[in-house]
Design a protein around this motif. Structure first.
Motif, PDB file in Angstrom:
ATOM      1  N   ARG A  44     -16.963  -0.421   3.298  1.00  0.00           N
ATOM      2  CA  ARG A  44     -16.494   0.036   1.991  1.00  0.00           C
ATOM      3  C   ARG A  44     -16.428  -1.109   0.977  1.00  0.00           C
ATOM      4  NH1 ARG A  44     -11.069   3.291   2.891  1.00  0.00           N
ATOM      5  NH2 ARG A  44     -11.330   3.702   0.656  1.00  0.00           N
ATOM      6  N   VAL A  45     -15.887  -2.271   1.374  1.00  0.00           N
ATOM      7  CA  VAL A  45     -15.755  -3.366   0.400  1.00  0.00           C
ATOM      8  C   VAL A  45     -17.086  -4.076   0.164  1.00  0.00           C
ATOM      9  CG1 VAL A  45     -13.283  -3.654   0.771  1.00  0.00           C
ATOM     10  CG2 VAL A  45     -14.885  -5.059   2.091  1.00  0.00           C
ATOM     11  N   CYS A  90     -15.512 -12.441  -4.263  1.00  0.00           N
ATOM     12  CA  CYS A  90     -14.417 -11.765  -3.568  1.00  0.00           C
ATOM     13  C   CYS A  90     -14.689 -11.808  -2.069  1.00  0.00           C
ATOM     14  CB  CYS A  90     -14.301 -10.329  -4.062  1.00  0.00           C
ATOM     15  SG  CYS A  90     -12.989  -9.380  -3.267  1.00  0.00           S
ATOM     16  N   LEU A  91     -13.667 -12.168  -1.298  1.00  0.00           N
ATOM     17  CA  LEU A  91     -13.753 -12.217   0.155  1.00  0.00           C
ATOM     18  C   LEU A  91     -12.609 -11.403   0.732  1.00  0.00           C
ATOM     19  CD1 LEU A  91     -15.145 -13.517   2.652  1.00  0.00           C
ATOM     20  CD2 LEU A  91     -13.463 -15.369   2.458  1.00  0.00           C
ATOM     21  N   VAL A  92     -12.933 -10.479   1.636  1.00  0.00           N
ATOM     22  CA  VAL A  92     -11.929  -9.651   2.298  1.00  0.00           C
ATOM     23  C   VAL A  92     -11.834 -10.090   3.755  1.00  0.00           C
ATOM     24  CG1 VAL A  92     -11.298  -7.300   2.992  1.00  0.00           C
ATOM     25  CG2 VAL A  92     -12.316  -7.713   0.738  1.00  0.00           C
ATOM     26  N   VAL A  93     -10.593 -10.264   4.220  1.00  0.00           N
ATOM     27  CA  VAL A  93     -10.346 -10.649   5.606  1.00  0.00           C
ATOM     28  C   VAL A  93      -9.905  -9.415   6.375  1.00  0.00           C
ATOM     29  CG1 VAL A  93      -9.014 -12.104   7.165  1.00  0.00           C
ATOM     30  CG2 VAL A  93      -9.679 -12.981   4.903  1.00  0.00           C
ATOM     31  N   THR A  94     -10.778  -8.928   7.257  1.00  0.00           N
ATOM     32  CA  THR A  94     -10.486  -7.774   8.111  1.00  0.00           C
ATOM     33  C   THR A  94     -11.534  -7.693   9.211  1.00  0.00           C
ATOM     34  OG1 THR A  94     -10.009  -5.394   8.165  1.00  0.00           O
ATOM     35  CG2 THR A  94     -11.839  -6.100   6.761  1.00  0.00           C
ATOM     36  N   ALA A  95     -11.161  -7.060  10.300  1.00  0.00           N
ATOM     37  CA  ALA A  95     -12.123  -6.776  11.362  1.00  0.00           C
ATOM     38  C   ALA A  95     -12.468  -5.282  11.395  1.00  0.00           C
ATOM     39  CB  ALA A  95     -11.563  -7.211  12.718  1.00  0.00           C
ATOM     40  N   ASP A  96     -11.851  -4.524  10.529  1.00  0.00           N
ATOM     41  CA  ASP A  96     -12.042  -3.071  10.491  1.00  0.00           C
ATOM     42  C   ASP A  96     -13.451  -2.749   9.991  1.00  0.00           C
ATOM     43  OD1 ASP A  96     -12.080  -0.438   8.997  1.00  0.00           O
ATOM     44  OD2 ASP A  96     -10.092  -0.305   9.924  1.00  0.00           O
ATOM     45  N   ALA A 117     -18.179  -7.294  -2.187  1.00  0.00           N
ATOM     46  CA  ALA A 117     -17.330  -8.301  -1.550  1.00  0.00           C
ATOM     47  C   ALA A 117     -18.002  -8.868  -0.300  1.00  0.00           C
ATOM     48  CB  ALA A 117     -15.978  -7.704  -1.179  1.00  0.00           C
ATOM     49  N   ASP A 118     -17.695 -10.113  -0.002  1.00  0.00           N
ATOM     50  CA  ASP A 118     -18.037 -10.714   1.288  1.00  0.00           C
ATOM     51  C   ASP A 118     -16.902 -10.389   2.248  1.00  0.00           C
ATOM     52  OD1 ASP A 118     -20.521 -12.224   0.748  1.00  0.00           O
ATOM     53  OD2 ASP A 118     -19.258 -13.348  -0.648  1.00  0.00           O
ATOM     54  N   VAL A 119     -17.162 -10.490   3.554  1.00  0.00           N
ATOM     55  CA  VAL A 119     -16.157 -10.144   4.553  1.00  0.00           C
ATOM     56  C   VAL A 119     -16.178 -11.145   5.695  1.00  0.00           C
ATOM     57  CG1 VAL A 119     -15.349  -8.346   6.141  1.00  0.00           C
ATOM     58  CG2 VAL A 119     -16.475  -7.690   4.021  1.00  0.00           C
ATOM     59  N   VAL A 120     -14.981 -11.513   6.166  1.00  0.00           N
ATOM     60  CA  VAL A 120     -14.828 -12.317   7.375  1.00  0.00           C
ATOM     61  C   VAL A 120     -13.711 -11.709   8.208  1.00  0.00           C
ATOM     62  CG1 VAL A 120     -15.706 -14.496   6.441  1.00  0.00           C
ATOM     63  CG2 VAL A 120     -13.273 -13.957   6.232  1.00  0.00           C
ATOM     64  N   GLY A 121     -13.661 -12.064   9.477  1.00  0.00           N
ATOM     65  CA  GLY A 121     -12.630 -11.565  10.366  1.00  0.00           C
ATOM     66  C   GLY A 121     -11.337 -12.356  10.274  1.00  0.00           C
ATOM     67  N   ALA A 145       0.858  -1.186   0.000  1.00  0.00           N
ATOM     68  CA  ALA A 145       0.000   0.000   0.000  1.00  0.00           C
ATOM     69  C   ALA A 145       0.893   1.235   0.000  1.00  0.00           C
ATOM     70  CB  ALA A 145      -0.899  -0.006   1.231  1.00  0.00           C
ATOM     71  N   PRO A 146       0.723   2.119  -0.975  1.00  0.00           N
ATOM     72  CA  PRO A 146       1.552   3.325  -0.996  1.00  0.00           C
ATOM     73  C   PRO A 146       1.199   4.300   0.128  1.00  0.00           C
ATOM     74  CG  PRO A 146      -0.057   3.379  -2.769  1.00  0.00           C
ATOM     75  CD  PRO A 146      -0.180   2.037  -2.111  1.00  0.00           C
ATOM     76  N   GLY A 147       0.008   4.175   0.655  1.00  0.00           N
ATOM     77  CA  GLY A 147      -0.458   5.021   1.758  1.00  0.00           C
ATOM     78  C   GLY A 147      -1.297   4.166   2.676  1.00  0.00           C
ATOM     79  N   SER A 148      -2.572   4.453   2.735  1.00  0.00           N
ATOM     80  CA  SER A 148      -3.499   3.712   3.586  1.00  0.00           C
ATOM     81  C   SER A 148      -3.692   2.286   3.077  1.00  0.00           C
ATOM     82  CB  SER A 148      -4.853   4.441   3.595  1.00  0.00           C
ATOM     83  OG  SER A 148      -5.896   3.576   3.987  1.00  0.00           O
ATOM     84  N   GLY A 149      -3.534   1.317   3.978  1.00  0.00           N
ATOM     85  CA  GLY A 149      -3.800  -0.066   3.623  1.00  0.00           C
ATOM     86  C   GLY A 149      -5.254  -0.267   3.245  1.00  0.00           C
ATOM     87  N   ASP A 150      -6.157   0.402   3.963  1.00  0.00           N
ATOM     88  CA  ASP A 150      -7.584   0.275   3.660  1.00  0.00           C
ATOM     89  C   ASP A 150      -7.887   0.756   2.244  1.00  0.00           C
ATOM     90  OD1 ASP A 150      -7.746  -0.564   6.270  1.00  0.00           O
ATOM     91  OD2 ASP A 150      -9.077   1.054   6.929  1.00  0.00           O
TER      92      ASP A 150
END
Length: 151
Positions: free
Chosen positions: A120-121, A108-114, A126-130, A87-92
């Motif tokens: 946003r995703v 698409c699945l994103v792994v984050t707890a944020d 996208a689907d999301v899991v922790g 990430a050139p700046g913010s990882g998010d």
């Protein structure tokens, strides 16, 4: 042939989910997370009681895996089956961009707890899991608490 489902991993969030001193060596911790993702690319993620929101399609491989790193963790190389994005700046912001450019035409699945990043995703489909989704299995197939990623 359809594209493999995309698994995008928030490295900082996964590393930060286990308070084991990872902050003393962020690059080393990111390398361990990267290496732990390799078998998931081939086999998929494993469902368990604490992962009731894991989509069925993510439980089998192959998956295209992208690990997004930021800050002091930048500069690690990708390996076969796991691509690393600095990430050139913010990882998010980098994660959102990966999902926008590569994940809207396939699963698409994103792994984050944020929470903000999850919103946003999800707005991009996208689907999301922790983090437990990737901390739940060691490379030898045995169950993990996550600490083995940061030893």
């Amino acid at each position: 042939m359809p594209k493999a489902p995309l698994l995008v991993v928030d490295a900082a969030n996964v590393m930060g989910s286990v308070p084991d001193g990872w902050w003393r060596d962020r690059k080393g911790a990111a390398l361990r997370v990267r290496d732990a993702l390799v078998p998931l690319a081939a086999d998929g993620l494993r469902a368990s009681d604490h992962l009731s929101d894991l989509p069925d399609w993510a439980q089998q491989g192959p998956l295209e895996v992208v690990l997004v790193v930021e800050g002091a963790a930048r500069g690690i190389a990708g390996v076969p089956r796991v691509r690393v994005v600095d990430a050139p700046g913010s990882g998010d912001d980098a994660i959102v961009e990966v999902v926008r450019q590569e994940g809207t035409d396939r699963r698409c699945l994103v792994v984050t707890a944020d929470r903000e990043l999850r919103t946003r995703v999800r707005s991009l489909g996208a689907d999301v899991v922790g983090p437990r989704a990737v901390l739940g299995r060691r490379s030898d197939g045995r169950r993990s608490t996550g600490a083995d990623l940061h030893d």
